[in-house]
Each structure stands twice: as structure tokens, then as C-alpha cells.
Enzyme design. Structure first.
Site, PDB file in Angstrom:
ATOM      1  N   SER A   1     -20.071 -65.982 -66.201  1.00 54.91           N
ATOM      2  CA  SER A   1     -20.041 -66.460 -67.456  1.00 54.91           C
ATOM      3  C   SER A   1     -21.482 -66.058 -68.094  1.00 54.91           C
ATOM      4  O   SER A   1     -21.831 -65.012 -68.231  1.00 54.91           O
ATOM      5  CB  SER A   1     -19.695 -67.741 -67.727  1.00 54.91           C
TER       6      SER A   1
ATOM      7  N   ASP B   1      -8.953 -64.582 -69.315  1.00 51.68           N
ATOM      8  CA  ASP B   1     -10.013 -65.288 -69.501  1.00 51.68           C
ATOM      9  C   ASP B   1     -10.030 -65.579 -71.185  1.00 51.68           C
ATOM     10  O   ASP B   1      -9.705 -64.667 -71.886  1.00 51.68           O
ATOM     11  CB  ASP B   1     -11.265 -64.387 -69.319  1.00 51.68           C
TER      12      ASP B   1
ATOM     13  N   HIS C   1     -11.025 -68.377 -67.349  1.00 47.25           N
ATOM     14  CA  HIS C   1     -12.634 -68.213 -67.332  1.00 47.25           C
ATOM     15  C   HIS C   1     -12.940 -69.087 -65.797  1.00 47.25           C
ATOM     16  O   HIS C   1     -12.935 -70.324 -65.696  1.00 47.25           O
ATOM     17  CB  HIS C   1     -13.094 -69.193 -68.555  1.00 47.25           C
TER      18      HIS C   1
HETATM   19  C1  BEZ Z   1     -20.016 -70.144 -70.253  1.00 48.04           C
HETATM   20  O1  BEZ Z   1     -21.186 -69.741 -69.548  1.00 48.04           O
HETATM   21  O2  BEZ Z   1     -18.998 -70.378 -69.525  1.00 48.04           O
HETATM   22  C2  BEZ Z   1     -20.281 -69.984 -71.677  1.00 48.04           C
HETATM   23  C3  BEZ Z   1     -21.426 -69.830 -72.279  1.00 48.04           C
HETATM   24  C4  BEZ Z   1     -21.395 -69.973 -73.530  1.00 48.04           C
HETATM   25  C5  BEZ Z   1     -20.449 -69.970 -74.476  1.00 48.04           C
HETATM   26  C6  BEZ Z   1     -18.921 -69.926 -73.605  1.00 48.04           C
HETATM   27  C7  BEZ Z   1     -18.902 -70.018 -72.501  1.00 48.04           C
END
Ligand code: BEZ
Length: 553
Positions: free
Chosen positions: A195, A443, A480
Site C-alpha cells: 500500500s 482493491d 486491499h
Molecule cells: C494504505 O497504506 O493502506 C493507505 C494509505 C493512504 C491512503 C489509503 C490507504
């Protein structure tokens, strides 16, 4: 191999102590070992031996420290806070653990390898591991509230550290500390993250091409500021259906979509098994319009306005001139999974009025960190919702590329790998680096299409030979991170290490859906090959539960 070129002479007495100590960590896990390195930006907080436990089954030395303490233009104290864990039975290798979300906290440096096991970590495999807060701390004041992880965006250097500066500052220091502790340089240097952490890995490949032998990037937030505009786009679309996001689309609505996509696409890869491996054929053959209720229809269907919202969010944000701001999204079977809903429509925190994560995590970063000048979006989930509801897509699309007095770098500069639309990793390749990436097709946070587009552009810029140093794998059904109707357990890190250290080129990766996954029903676990992009896993013959019955061709 990629260890810091620190001369042994500069390491002084600490090295002598380590070399003299065959017993290892017990004698040397003390502040003096690291103070002797003479790193003037380093402030040690604690250095302590940690005994093996069930969760972390290795004795190790844990160092907690700050690097580069400073006061920001917002009057806040900043530092790259980090944790370094040094196992007693060190394997001579190092992992830089890149963390997710908006960073801001030091996730324990155990080195999650993204394979699905919390226990099979880099540390448990005897790698030295470093993990940092990427240059800022979560602002735990009541005034910050739900924006606690994003208020650092008021300080330009904290923005830059979050984007790329913290990794660049910490990496050589951590390697120097590893070398000082063990008395020899790391033989192989890896970086692992998913991510936002996957983004850190890709930024490192471009900005620090000599620093890593191997990088593993899971579902990377490649274009994170653009993806954040998608959050506003989605929220505005959902609010056109209901003033309550969780009520905009119900679980049953999303199941109608998942069932329709599955009915249209599941067989395209040769087997109806709940996995849509031929995602590109699916995009060409699935039409969301087919789930709209005809008058008098008794089949599972959705009203036209819900269909239009689903079409709109999958198309991705566009400006009033019709210019795409981010990316489109693939239709896939994981849309009805809890992990999709939690991000887009319905969170689990009552204090945030069950607002989804695109609001409570994405909204504050869009305002504070990705907009220039920064926009203070308020402390409550309702404040952030109001910000996203009123967000002007045209202006916002400019604000992520804007600079302002005191803010010399736009978000799209400090957050993305340079030349994100026209990627070239020749320097990384020439330095011998190897990159492996994966992304779930369901995702809801970062579009898999965006990652596939980036990888295709990379391949194009490398004359169709990006596979000489990189691999990209799509994971059907995966949301995700882990979850969804997906074979979401796999060990890509070992494949990366074999490539870096033995020259074994990775091909298919065997992935497992453990028992209890929506795919497996009453069967036990099932396995599938993940194929290197753009190849698709197709059913050949044999046991449909087993990866050996499929080919990557
Ligand atoms: C994440 O690392 O999951 C993430 C970071 C920023 C916005 C959305 C998700």
C-alpha cells in the site's frame, strides 16, 4: 552487497567489541555500540536485548531511536523515529520495512513479508529489520481528532520525509548500525512494503537505485494523491444515493454486482471456480448495465441510479473537461467482500459514525498532505465528510500538482516515483536491483488498473524487457491486502530472494486460499498459480482445487 561503504576504521571500538564477542548480542546490545558510530543526527532512546517469544521466536537486540530531530514550520517537533531489530542468529541480510497508511507510528520492525503469516517474518528468518514513522508522529491532540495522522502536512519537510526523505535519511544510517553491531556489512539489502509501503518501495527503486538488491511492493499507492481525489469522487457519488454512506449501497446490492460479474466472467479462464483470472477479457465482456432492473424484473437487480454510481466510481474521477484524474478500476468478484465495503462505504468505528476509511484516512491526507497549500479539514468524521462532499475535482486535480510559498514540492512530486507516467528504472536495473510487485484486482483503495498501466509503461520504456529485472502479479478477488474470494496467501519474498541471490528467475507463484476463505466452501484449502503479468492462469485439466491443474500461458 549494497551495504553502506563505511570504512571499518570509522567504526572504531564497537567493531572490535563485536568481533571479539563470539557470544554475540548480549555483550553488544548496549547504547555504547551505536554511540561509537559517531552519527551526530542519531538520538538513541533505548537499546535492549529482547528474548524470543512465541510471536517473535528469535532473541534479538532492539534499538529505538530518533534521527534528525528538528522543529517544523508549524512549531511541531519532528524526527525520523525508528526501530531496528538485530537477531542473534543474523543471516547477514537486511530488510527495510516500509509501512502503510499515513505512517506516523513506528510499526514493530519484525518485517512482515506480505505472505499472509504474522509469524513468518523477516526477523523470524534472521534478517536485521528497520521500521520507521517516516518522519512524523501521529498528532494525538483532541484538536486533531480524526485528522491525527495527517496534520504533519502543515510542515513541508515532514511532507517530503513522508514522500521519500525519511527512507533516504534512515537507510544508510540503519545499514551503518547493522554493520557496527555485527562487525560486517549486510550482504544483501531488501525493502518490503504494501500500500503506502509499496509506494515507498517503488519510490526507492527510482530515487535510490543503488540502495536495494531486492524490492517487494504489494498493492502500491503509486499515485496516492490522485487516488485520494478518487475518495472525494466516490463520496460525492455515494451521497447522491443517500446522505448516509453505509446506506448508499447495501451488502445485498454489492452481492448482486459480484454475482453478475462472476456469471459473466468466471468461465473465461476455463473453469467456473469463483476466480476471474482473465480480468482483461472480463472488462471487455462485462457490462454493469445488465444488472439494472427492467420494469417488472424479478431477478436480482439494482435501480438505474445505483448502476450509474457503480459505473461512475469504476470509471474514476474526471475533470469537467472530461480529463481522467486517476484511473479506471476493474470489475471483479471481490466487490462484495467486507474489505471492499470497509474502505468505500461502511467502517466499524462508532465514534466516526461508521464512516468508511476513504473518509477517515483518505480525507485528511487529501486536505492536509496532498493539497498545496494545505487545507485543514477539521477534527471529526463529519467535518471530513463535509470537506469531501464540497471538494472541487477540477481545483483539487490542480492542487496535487501545485506549489506555494514555503511548499516547493507538489504532492505529485514528493509522493510518486519520479516520472510516474513515463517510468524508467534503468538505473535500478543496471545496479542489479530486482523488483517484484502484486496487486489485488478487487482493491477498492488503489486501482489495480493503475498499477497494470504503470507496469506496462515501464515494460514499454524498457523495450519490452522489464521482465529482466521485474515481475508483476495480479491477484484475482483480493481486496486491499489480504481478503476477498482470493488465493491471498503466498510467499513472494522467497522468490525475490532466490532471484537476487541465486539468479533463479521467478515464474508462477503458488498461492493458497486457506480453508474458510469464501472460495473454498466446504473443501479444504485450494491453490492456484499467480502468473507474471500479463499472463493469465488457465485451467488445463485435473483437480480444480490444485494449482497443478492450471497453466500460465
Ligand atoms: C494504505 O497504506 O493502506 C493507505 C494509505 C493512504 C491512503 C489509503 C490507504
Amino acid at each position: 552487497m549494497k551495504a553502506l561503504q563505511t570504512s571499518m576504521a570509522t567504526l572504531g571500538a564497537a567493531v572490535t567489541t563485536v568481533i571479539a564477542s563470539t557470544a554475540g548480542f548480549a555483550q553488544t546490545c548496549e547504547p555504547e555500540t551505536f554511540q561509537a558510530l559517531g552519527i551526530d543526527t542519531l538520538s538513541l532512546i533505548s537499546v535492549e536485548p529482547v528474548a524470543a517469544t512465541d510471536e517473535i521466536p528469535v532473541d534479538h537486540c532492539r534499538v529505538l531511536a530518533d534521527l534528525d530531530q528538528r522543529t517544523g514550520i508549524d512549531g511541531v517537533e519532528y524526527a525520523v523515529g525508528f526501530e531496528l531489530r538485530l537477531p542473534e542468529g543474523w543471516n547477514g541480510r537486511f530488510v527495510h520495512q516500509f509501512n502503510g497508511g499515513n505512517d506516523g507510528r513506528i510499526v514493530p520492525a519484525v518485517g512482515n513479508l506480505l505472505g499472509g503469516s504474522d509469524r513468518d517474518t523477516a526477523l523470524s528468518r534472521n534478517y536485521a529489520v528497520v521500521s520507521s514513522n517516516a518522519g512524523h508522529r501521529i498528532d494525538a491532540t483532541p484538536e486533531a481528532g480524526v485528522s491525527a495522522s495527517a496534520t504533519f502536512g502543515l510542515d513541508p519537510e515532514a511532507r517530503q520525509d513522508y514522500g521519500y526523505g525519511a527512507v533516504a535519511k534512515l537507510h544508510p544510517v540503519a545499514l551503518q548500525m547493522v554493520e557496527g553491531y555485527y562487525g560486517s556489512a549486510s550482504e544483501y539489502v531488501y525493502g518490503v512494503g504494501s500500500s503506502n509501503g509499496g509506494r515507498h518501495a517503488l519510490v526507492a527503486a527510482a530515487r535510490m537505485p543503488d540502495a536495494f538488491d531486492g524490492l517487494l511492493a504489494g498493492y502500491p499507492g503509486l499515485n496516492l494523491p490522485r487516488a485520494a481525489i478518487q475518495h472525494a469522487w466516490d463520496v460525492q457519488a455515494f451521497l447522491s444515493l443517500s446522505s448516509s454512506l453505509p446506506e448508499a449501497l447495501s451488502e445485498a446490492d454489492l452481492k448482486v454486482v459480484a454475482d453478475a460479474v462472476t456469471a459473466a466472467c468466471d468461465g473465461l479462464d476455463g473453469l467456473e471456480d469463483g476466480i476471474i483470472a482473465d480480468v482483461d477479457a472480463c472488462q471487455a465482456s462485462f457490462d454493469i448495465g445488465t444488472v439494472a432492473c427492467e420494469s417488472g424484473s424479478s431477478n436480482a437487480c439494482l435501480p438505474a441510479e445505483k448502476v450509474e454510481v457503480l459505473r461512475k466510481i469504476h470509471q474514476g474521477p474526471v475533470t469537467s473537461d472530461g480529463e481522467a484524474v486517476y484511473s479506471s478500476w476493474p470489475w471483479d468478484a471481490g466487490i462484495a467482500a467486507p474489505g471492499w465495503r470497509a474502505w468505500k462505504l461502511e467502517g466499524s468505528n462508532e465514534a466516526d459514525r461508521f464512516m468508511p476509511r476513504i473518509v477517515v484516512l483518505g480525507g485528511p491526507s487529501l486536505g492536509y498532505v496532498f493539497s498545496t497549500p494545505p487545507v485543514e479539514v477539521g477534527a471529526t468524521a463529519d467535518d471530513v465528510l463535509a470537506f469531501l462532499r464540497g471538494f472541487d475535482i477540477d481545483q483539487g486535480a490542480e492542487a496535487i500538482f501545485a506549489t506555494a510559498e514555503g511548499f516547493d514540492e507538489a504532492a505529485m512530486t514528493f509522493m510518486t516515483p519520479p516520472d510516474v507516467d513515463d517510468p524508467d528504472l534503468r538505473a535500478f536495473q543496471e545496479a542489479g536491483g530486482r523488483l517484484m510487485m502484486f496487486h489485488g484486482l478487487s482493491d477498492p483503495v488503489f486501482s489495480e488498473t493503475d498499477t497494470a498501466t504503470w507496469y506496462s509503461a515501464l515494460d514499454n520504456n524498457h523495450g519490452g524487457e522489464a521482465s529482466a529485472f521485474s515481475r508483476y502479479y495480479r491477484v484475482p478477488g483480493m481486496v486491499h491486502g489480504r481478503g476477498g474470494p482470493a488465493t491471498d496467501h503466498f510467499d513472494m519474498f522467497s522468490a525475490l530472494v532466490a532471484w537476487v541471490e541465486e539468479g533463479e528467475e521467478p515464474a508462477e507463484i503458488v498461492a493458497t486460499a486457506p480453508a474458510g476463505n469464501p472460495l473454498t466452501g466446504e473443501h479444504g484449502e485450494m491453490t492456484r498459480p499467480l502468473c507474471p503479468y500479463p499472463v493469465v492462469a488457465r485451467y488445463k485439466d485435473g483437480d480444480p482445487q490444485h494449482h497443478g491443474s492450471f497453466t500460465c500461458d
